[in-house]
Scaffold this motif. Sequence first.
Motif, short mmCIF file in Angstrom:
data_model
loop_
_atom_site.label_atom_id
_atom_site.label_comp_id
_atom_site.label_asym_id
_atom_site.label_seq_id
_atom_site.Cartn_x
_atom_site.Cartn_y
_atom_site.Cartn_z
N TYR A 93 2.61 5.56 -1.62
CA TYR A 93 2.24 5.09 -2.69
C TYR A 93 1.34 6.25 -2.94
O TYR A 93 0.69 6.19 -4.25
CB TYR A 93 1.88 3.94 -2.61
N ASP A 94 0.67 7.14 -2.16
CA ASP A 94 -0.10 8.10 -2.11
C ASP A 94 0.47 9.44 -2.51
O ASP A 94 0.68 9.92 -1.56
CB ASP A 94 -1.31 7.83 -1.19
N GLU A 146 3.89 17.34 -6.63
CA GLU A 146 2.67 17.56 -6.14
C GLU A 146 2.60 18.81 -5.56
O GLU A 146 1.68 19.61 -5.76
CB GLU A 146 1.90 16.22 -5.41
N ASN A 189 1.34 7.31 3.48
CA ASN A 189 1.38 6.10 2.79
C ASN A 189 2.13 6.78 1.35
O ASN A 189 1.91 7.49 0.76
CB ASN A 189 0.13 5.85 2.28
N ALA A 241 -0.56 12.38 -3.65
CA ALA A 241 -1.40 13.33 -3.01
C ALA A 241 -1.43 13.46 -1.46
O ALA A 241 -1.31 14.74 -1.04
CB ALA A 241 -3.04 13.09 -3.51
N MET A 242 -1.62 12.46 -1.00
CA MET A 242 -1.48 12.39 0.50
C MET A 242 0.00 12.96 0.94
O MET A 242 0.06 13.64 1.88
CB MET A 242 -1.79 11.09 1.10
N ASP A 293 9.29 8.56 -4.99
CA ASP A 293 7.91 8.81 -4.36
C ASP A 293 7.96 10.11 -3.48
O ASP A 293 7.21 10.85 -3.58
CB ASP A 293 7.35 7.70 -3.01
#
Length: 588
Positions: free
Chosen positions: A506-507, A382, A504, A509-510, A375
């Motif tokens: 799993y996100d 990203e 988070n 973009a965040m 991740d």
Amino acid sequence: MPDNSSYMAVPVFALWIFILAVVVVLAVVLVTMKVRTRKGGRIAAAVEAARSPLPEFEKNGQSAAAALVQWSPETLRHILATELPDAQVIVVSNREPYIHNREGDDIQLVVPASGLVSALEPITRACAGTWIAYGGGSADALVVDKNDRIEVPPDNPSYTLRRVWLSEEEQQGYYLGFANEGLWPLCHIAFTRPIFRASDWEAYEAVNRKFADTVVAEARNERPIVLVQDYHFALLPRMIRERLPEAIIITFWHIPWPNSEVFSICPWREKILEGLLGSSIVGFHTQFHCNNFIDSVDRFLESRIEREDSAISYGGQISLVHAYPISIEWPPAQLAKLPDVAQCRRQVREKFGLAEHVKLCVGVERLDYTKGILDRFNALDELLTLHPEWIGKVAFLQIAAPSRGTLPAYQQLYEECLRHAEDLNQRHGREGYTPVLMVTEHHSQEQVYEIYRAADVCMVTSLHDGMNLVAKEFVAAREDEQGVLLLSMFAGASKELLEALIVNPYDAAMMGDALLQALTMSEDEQLQRMRRMREIVRDNNVYRWAGSMLLDAARLRKRDAVDRAVGVAPAPPGNVISLLDRRRVAAL
């Protein structure tokens, strides 16, 4: 008109009679209460005498006045001397704090880079206790005495390490099998399916019994304080309780506890819960994990649960369930061996070929699917895709110590990490610039702290974790009060280190946005955030973690002493908490 005065006299007379009767009854009650108070005065005084030496504890095991105490090894020694005189402290864990390996004709001493070891080793030193662990080093058997003991640390012997020997079959079934292919994925919500085999369970039971035999053999009396560590020994507390019924047994579960629906997957769920309830206290990092454990007991065992007091009565014995957030030694001993932050920065950059203008992000942990390594790669991808101006200006150094490499899930993770790193380097790399540096080697604690001091950003992105001490180690390493901690909301440390950038994992973009925020954060904001986090880690250090448990152990011993002094009867049958026991629990 007729005279009604005679009719009104009767009700008035009856009212006065009623008032007089009430006064008499109240007087009788007051006299009776006074007599009973005098009769119970001696017992009440004994109970208060036992309570007075220590302040009242909150339900999560933390003292209301603990923040005013400077927790240190001296604090622990004081607790042992004043509250637990002559108490023997025994620590039980799978991993040993010192490993002896063959290196040609020489024997090399290795200190494993383990969160559990880094937390417990200074505690055992301060308590001059006994540490019982699996002896897995290739030269471990060569350096122990005839009783399988060795005094450690080598440079300043402070406690005894007692090694337990396991066969290859036992290690395969108990450790790699049931503990790490079964319980580990069961407790971590990382979407890896647990594997349960009857043969692994049999090995797990046998090894827990072997460690129980060793604890009994090492106990100098019938009332030691035994600190059982982690998911390798779920059955051990009950086994010790059967042979040392007066022992204070504190079991600390270092990983998350799942909700009862997830826990129901385990074929031996009732036996695991029964084993843990042999403990005087069961500890977790967070109250949320305590609640999940209590819910599991409520669903699968016939027990009496007092949720307000975080207590479970099972088999005539009370087990308290408390939260004790684990931490690290303050200040970390490794810092005394390192140069200043600027020098560490120069050395790390020179070692990995990084230019001075390149921002350095780091991740440090075992190679494990719960840590969110992939991740982090996605977050970096990203960032570089949406903000190509950062290409050539940021590099990510992943230190991933090999772990459980014979298990398929870990082999697959290793291969995936290499593929992702290679893909990122091909797409975003340039001549003289490599975005991802993947280092799958073991590093000493001193080397790890050097990397922390050199980093601009530390990424701790656990998919699910009990605490994750890497976050606290990074904060402790930054005496310059610079650097940014990017921390997963699913790590227990996120409940304490609120000034970190909470994400988070799993996100993607965040995570990418948070990484950009970290890289562009001003030095003043870094200072303000880091200063507050350092205060938290300093005050809530590992000595406070251990001291809270030892103080709870002291209070349990005092209650037992009161019970014996006043002749309290054994716990009633049917797993019902007696009134006195109810009060005892509420006082802890």
